[in-house]
Design an enzyme around this catalytic site. Sequence first.
Site, mmCIF file in Angstrom:
data_model
loop_
_atom_site.group_PDB
_atom_site.id
_atom_site.type_symbol
_atom_site.label_atom_id
_atom_site.label_comp_id
_atom_site.label_asym_id
_atom_site.label_seq_id
_atom_site.Cartn_x
_atom_site.Cartn_y
_atom_site.Cartn_z
ATOM 1 N N LYS A 16 59.596 27.959 -17.224
ATOM 2 C CA LYS A 16 60.165 27.721 -18.553
ATOM 3 C C LYS A 16 60.357 29.030 -19.310
ATOM 4 O O LYS A 16 61.360 29.244 -19.965
ATOM 5 C CB LYS A 16 59.226 26.811 -19.341
ATOM 6 C CG LYS A 16 59.716 26.396 -20.719
ATOM 7 C CD LYS A 16 58.642 25.547 -21.410
ATOM 8 C CE LYS A 16 59.039 25.150 -22.816
ATOM 9 N NZ LYS A 16 57.900 24.605 -23.573
ATOM 10 N N GLN A 17 59.337 29.871 -19.268
ATOM 11 C CA GLN A 17 59.427 31.127 -19.998
ATOM 12 C C GLN A 17 58.560 32.159 -19.307
ATOM 13 O O GLN A 17 57.661 31.812 -18.554
ATOM 14 C CB GLN A 17 58.981 30.955 -21.443
ATOM 15 C CG GLN A 17 57.467 30.818 -21.627
ATOM 16 C CD GLN A 17 57.087 30.657 -23.091
ATOM 17 O OE1 GLN A 17 57.064 29.565 -23.599
ATOM 18 N NE2 GLN A 17 56.789 31.757 -23.756
ATOM 19 N N TRP B 269 50.728 31.035 -31.021
ATOM 20 C CA TRP B 269 50.535 32.411 -30.524
ATOM 21 C C TRP B 269 51.797 33.234 -30.677
ATOM 22 O O TRP B 269 51.769 34.457 -30.554
ATOM 23 C CB TRP B 269 50.034 32.404 -29.076
ATOM 24 C CG TRP B 269 51.065 32.011 -28.040
ATOM 25 C CD1 TRP B 269 51.712 30.818 -27.944
ATOM 26 C CD2 TRP B 269 51.567 32.814 -26.950
ATOM 27 N NE1 TRP B 269 52.568 30.812 -26.882
ATOM 28 C CE2 TRP B 269 52.507 32.019 -26.243
ATOM 29 C CE3 TRP B 269 51.317 34.104 -26.497
ATOM 30 C CZ2 TRP B 269 53.190 32.478 -25.110
ATOM 31 C CZ3 TRP B 269 52.006 34.563 -25.368
ATOM 32 C CH2 TRP B 269 52.922 33.757 -24.688
ATOM 33 N N ASP B 270 52.910 32.560 -30.991
ATOM 34 C CA ASP B 270 54.163 33.249 -31.271
ATOM 35 C C ASP B 270 53.952 34.397 -32.257
ATOM 36 O O ASP B 270 54.583 35.450 -32.138
ATOM 37 C CB ASP B 270 55.152 32.279 -31.933
ATOM 38 C CG ASP B 270 55.440 31.048 -31.090
ATOM 39 O OD1 ASP B 270 54.571 30.672 -30.302
ATOM 40 O OD2 ASP B 270 56.518 30.475 -31.257
ATOM 41 N N GLU C 127 54.901 26.710 -19.623
ATOM 42 C CA GLU C 127 54.384 25.342 -19.816
ATOM 43 C C GLU C 127 54.993 24.343 -18.840
ATOM 44 O O GLU C 127 54.719 23.154 -18.946
ATOM 45 C CB GLU C 127 54.625 24.894 -21.264
ATOM 46 C CG GLU C 127 53.735 25.625 -22.252
ATOM 47 C CD GLU C 127 54.075 25.303 -23.709
ATOM 48 O OE1 GLU C 127 55.262 25.025 -23.970
ATOM 49 O OE2 GLU C 127 53.172 25.344 -24.556
#
Lengths: 766, 766
Positions: B600-601, B356-357, B487
């Site tokens: 994480k992000q 999906w980046d 994640e």
Amino acid sequence: MNNYKVDEWKIIEESFDPQRVEGSESIFSIGNGMMGQRANFEEDYSGKMLRGSYIAGVYYPDKTRVGWWKNGYPEYFAKVLNSANFIGIRVSIDGESLDLNKQKVVSFSRTLDMQHGLLQRSFVVELSNGKQIQVVAERFMSMARPEIAAISYSIASLNSDASIAIEGYIDGDVVNEDSNYNEKFWDEVAKGAAANCGFLTMKTKKLDFNVCWNMRLAYTINGVDSHPHSSEVEKEKYVSSNVELTLQKGQNLTITKLVAVTSTLNHPLDKLVDKSEALLDAASSAGFEALKSEHTSKWLEKWQHADITIEGDAEAQQGIRFNIFQLFQTYTGEDERLNIGPKGFTGEKYGGSTYWDTEAYCLPFYMATAGEHVARQLLIYRYRQLDKAIENAAKLGFNNGAALFPMVTMNGEECHNEWEITFEEIHRNGAIAYAIKRYIDYTGDKSYLAEYGLEVLIGIARFWAQRITWSDERQKYVMLGVTGPNEYENNVNNNWYTNYIATWTLKYAAESIAFVKSSSADRWNAIEKKVSFNTTSELEKWADIAAKIHLPYNEKLGVIMQQDGFMDKEQILVKDLDPSQRPLNQKWSWDRILRSVFIKQADVLQGIYFFEEDFDFETIKKNFDFYEQRTVHESSLSPCVHAILACKIQDMERAKLMYLRTARLDLDDYNKEVNEGLHITSMAGSWMSVVEGFGGLRIKNDTLYFNPFLPENWKSLAFKVIFRGRTIKAKFEAGKTTLTNESELPLAVFVKDTMVNIPANGVAEV
Amino acid sequence: MNNYKVDEWKIIEESFDPQRVEGSESIFSIGNGMMGQRANFEEDYSGKMLRGSYIAGVYYPDKTRVGWWKNGYPEYFAKVLNSANFIGIRVSIDGESLDLNKQKVVSFSRTLDMQHGLLQRSFVVELSNGKQIQVVAERFMSMARPEIAAISYSIASLNSDASIAIEGYIDGDVVNEDSNYNEKFWDEVAKGAAANCGFLTMKTKKLDFNVCWNMRLAYTINGVDSHPHSSEVEKEKYVSSNVELTLQKGQNLTITKLVAVTSTLNHPLDKLVDKSEALLDAASSAGFEALKSEHTSKWLEKWQHADITIEGDAEAQQGIRFNIFQLFQTYTGEDERLNIGPKGFTGEKYGGSTYWDTEAYCLPFYMATAGEHVARQLLIYRYRQLDKAIENAAKLGFNNGAALFPMVTMNGEECHNEWEITFEEIHRNGAIAYAIKRYIDYTGDKSYLAEYGLEVLIGIARFWAQRITWSDERQKYVMLGVTGPNEYENNVNNNWYTNYIATWTLKYAAESIAFVKSSSADRWNAIEKKVSFNTTSELEKWADIAAKIHLPYNEKLGVIMQQDGFMDKEQILVKDLDPSQRPLNQKWSWDRILRSVFIKQADVLQGIYFFEEDFDFETIKKNFDFYEQRTVHESSLSPCVHAILACKIQDMERAKLMYLRTARLDLDDYNKEVNEGLHITSMAGSWMSVVEGFGGLRIKNDTLYFNPFLPENWKSLAFKVIFRGRTIKAKFEAGKTTLTNESELPLAVFVKDTMVNIPANGVAEV
């Protein structure tokens, strides 16, 4: 509908079906606790089969196979090793190899004589040249001499003379079906052969278990000793002793193959071969019939203690005996290093490792039928692995002696590799604590606490005290990110069962400390020092957690909630599921299973089963009704708990259904997977469902209770239990309970709220 | 602190350090969208290295490696294939093989000239016999002729005459570092060699991609053509052309190696060799210098459109150029079958597949710098895979044309193998829908909806409509069992981001249907029929879900909740973490990470970034403050979103910090993993953090907005964006914004709420 003939003492297969070979290899498995094997044929078989022969305690740390490595994953996945095929007797007649997959099978029957522990087989095949050959074979793994296996294999040529070649062999070139990287796990060490003899010593990779298989072959014709010339062959990982002879029409050739299996688990490396020779000397001079007789005596003795009789329902009777039989073949309690693999010696799935099955399902069976010593061995197994459990917890970030026992283990180290299981299915720790309480309830052996139990309880309690955290938001303690017994959920918050058994452990550990402190002050001082226990702060913390734990509950429904958010799921019931969608685990993707309401195995109900006294009848009934309707029983460990609770709430229809499902799970292959092996640990659950379900056995306040409810067609149910030094035989018939005390001590028990005194060596009727 | 010299246009390594070889192989990678490779040395290197050369679109479906198989798991894990080493020039001098790991390195320098797309290297080594040898090498993958690579490799013997043997070769016997079962993935098809020439054709296993590598070698001494006698060698998967000659002290031998790489992706199988011959004929007759010149022209042209200048901060300048350079090396938008692997051609991790980046991070960069056509290719890539996305959803139990695009793919099929990712990280579907809106906002190309976009939107909306379920308990729609962008959570309920983007998709799909219906009625009728759309019931359901979706929110804090139960976690902040515990993913066990509060992000913040207009300044600030304090940025995709939002709330200190972390992630190796390859997709995030962060670029109501805020030490920031047919250059300086319109159409934009008209081919200042 039944794959096998219903018989109270035997499993009988009356015809040959290549499709059923693998399933029957599982069903007819034999073993003696020290070794065991699938019911592979002695002669060659070229059809689809799963060859398997296993030795208790001999395993291989296979490199784990994972998608993406995550920190803390175990490095290996231990697996019980498929080991040398030592039953092999290759037969060829007039140059044609005997092989049920190739010849016309005129007749075939196979019997597992559970009463005597014998695997028997006979068949007639027609060769391509029209000759008919009859084989009658019998074999057993000796319960009297656990390193000895014996085979009697008789061949007759029915309609003409035949030239026969026999190759008795040991073949160590075997593979594990579930090897992760298709490696072979055994290396050859030594071998040798002489007339009618041969041995092979092999060594496992990595852990260097050495095993010696040693065989002796003898021949009779029509019962008279025969000494045909033998020639021996040695090949890579293989030895054989071969003879050739002519068999006249109607003559009967009997080959006796005795095998000794010795390993470095029990003998020094340099004595392996000598030891096996000595065992074979003794076994040979005793002879097959004497070996068989001492073996069957051992089995009759076991049945004396452990048999359950059900009159009026042969299916139910056969089922429970099959279960009891397989349990004793798997584990005898002689060796504290051993434990009970979910498939015993009947298959490779689950790697033959120890799961929480042992404490949650198997312990009561062995406690009540094999006695205190065997049960104690099972507990001590975990005590011996406490240090590794502390290491395991440390790897996950816990400290101060917190212990997390592995989900799957051979030697105390975790050896499964799915994070949602190893890291999160931590409720196993609770079952290991609970087993200590259960053992003491049964046996009255409170000395176990000071001796071993308390250190385990403290380790586990410390784990819970760190694993449970405070939620400011909720002003309650919570336990996040767990997998409960229902593995159709992963990574949930506040699984009720786990929270409940965790806080129970905290309380029980505190009580146990108090008990040891008051009863064995010196021992307590020693333990306190050894584990650096801070009596004030740790006990305070434990009490605080126990008092303020969050236990999910739905007020509106009056039902315990399996976990936070459970009622957000679509509330579909099992009865509304399209049957074509089952079993879900073969039809639905994993995520769909996870987010569905459906339950793989008892979860809330497992907790209610363990802690029944904490709940009133209405609560039990309400929760049973709620969860039973959502449970698909795709774990073998589920129906037994449901059967027990169904009896408790007197729902005899569901109790009977659940009982058959657990007791005949493999015989009737409910889950379409018997080819992989038997569900050994759930067999102990079958025992529980009879004794605690229909017999209603409970222990409360040091007293034995019975509360029998029999299914309509059962004329009687009878079993024996060992309880605090007494062996009590209970027989339940319609309106009558007969209790026989086979010991020197009287006992007062309750039958449906009536106190009954059973005199020493006496009988009481109610 | 910097591993490489700070320079605005170059990456410069000034010494040789064996420890840094693998990291530098990543950093100095070159590619041209069609192929690319790590900066391995031409000559032999016996030290630790990771050899890697990759061809876009040539991959292998490796068998997945999982612990326990679960229903629905993908069968393979696609991976970009390491392919033949075609740069090889083996050199030996007086019989000693040139090898920087073995000889004394007198001097060494390596330069990646980003402006011209050239990799340059020079070094002097001292041989064991004391002779000093100088090498000057330059190579590039031609941007003008994407199947051509060119190497110039010059050798001089500095202090004496030397006998030199040269072996120019192609070696196809390569492995993938991340092969699951240690297999080799290539088989040889054909090879051949003639004087100074050689070719090798290989075929991949399973998918039969055929690739031909063809080389020509030429020699000059002191610039004069030389024709030493060559001898050719052919071995298994290997061809070489070899010469030997004596080099006098001070003489300079230059080897030119031109390589053509042709594959069946672009040519018929029977024409592969011929095509490569033709390409080499043309390239040889042009010569190295001409090839280089047309290549560098292409690069200068790209920089014309895509450069960003930052005055006053060379580190920031170098960082952003490195990012832009690597993005263009990875993907040029020429081929709709290709996409952007997270590591491009610089390493094997993540298998070179599409994530999906692409939609969430890469699209804006290509849209604004390479234009509408390239961006459209990226969208069409997913359109072409819609059928597979529908199949993928069907495997998971969805129907009626619901589409779930894979988390990781090469050809449209899912090819990752962790259930928590493939089955649950479904928010990717939302990003693919959102990319369509973003593309239309940028380009104004609403025709894309009717042509391709609407079918994708309907498929995705249908997925959400089935994946979201009704909670009776809550009287809200819920989405259970998902993994959000963060994640460090798995299998959570009601991830706010996923719920938000899902319901946004439902609304956007409905609007898009209305738009196509009214603007292209015929096309709508065709689509309606093709996908069997039920306009009444489906639209009603979508609207109902959008109206009644549960969006977790904490009233007390006034903060959006990442998921249900988030506040049950222990609320520790990143600043209170012991630095020795970081990065968490290397220090903590997975379960500890999962149940911790640490992120994480960007997750909630990713949603706020996408849907900024839905939130007021205070809400953005509150949520940023809350989540930023809990975010560890252990994904490369995290800092860029934080940088943009930090600019939005005018927290310039955190914005600068986050910007450097994203733009210099690999150059400064923040995550200690640059050896594995570069974080290509996050480089597009760096671009966003400059343009949308410091430049404050937004598109609202078809209008371009700038809202510049520069870090204190930045004297100016300038970049160009393509917007609806215009190329606008924006330059921001303290108190002054200069906007240049490089097109024939005027444009009205907003700068900090002031409307500015930029005339065609004109300039406006604010």
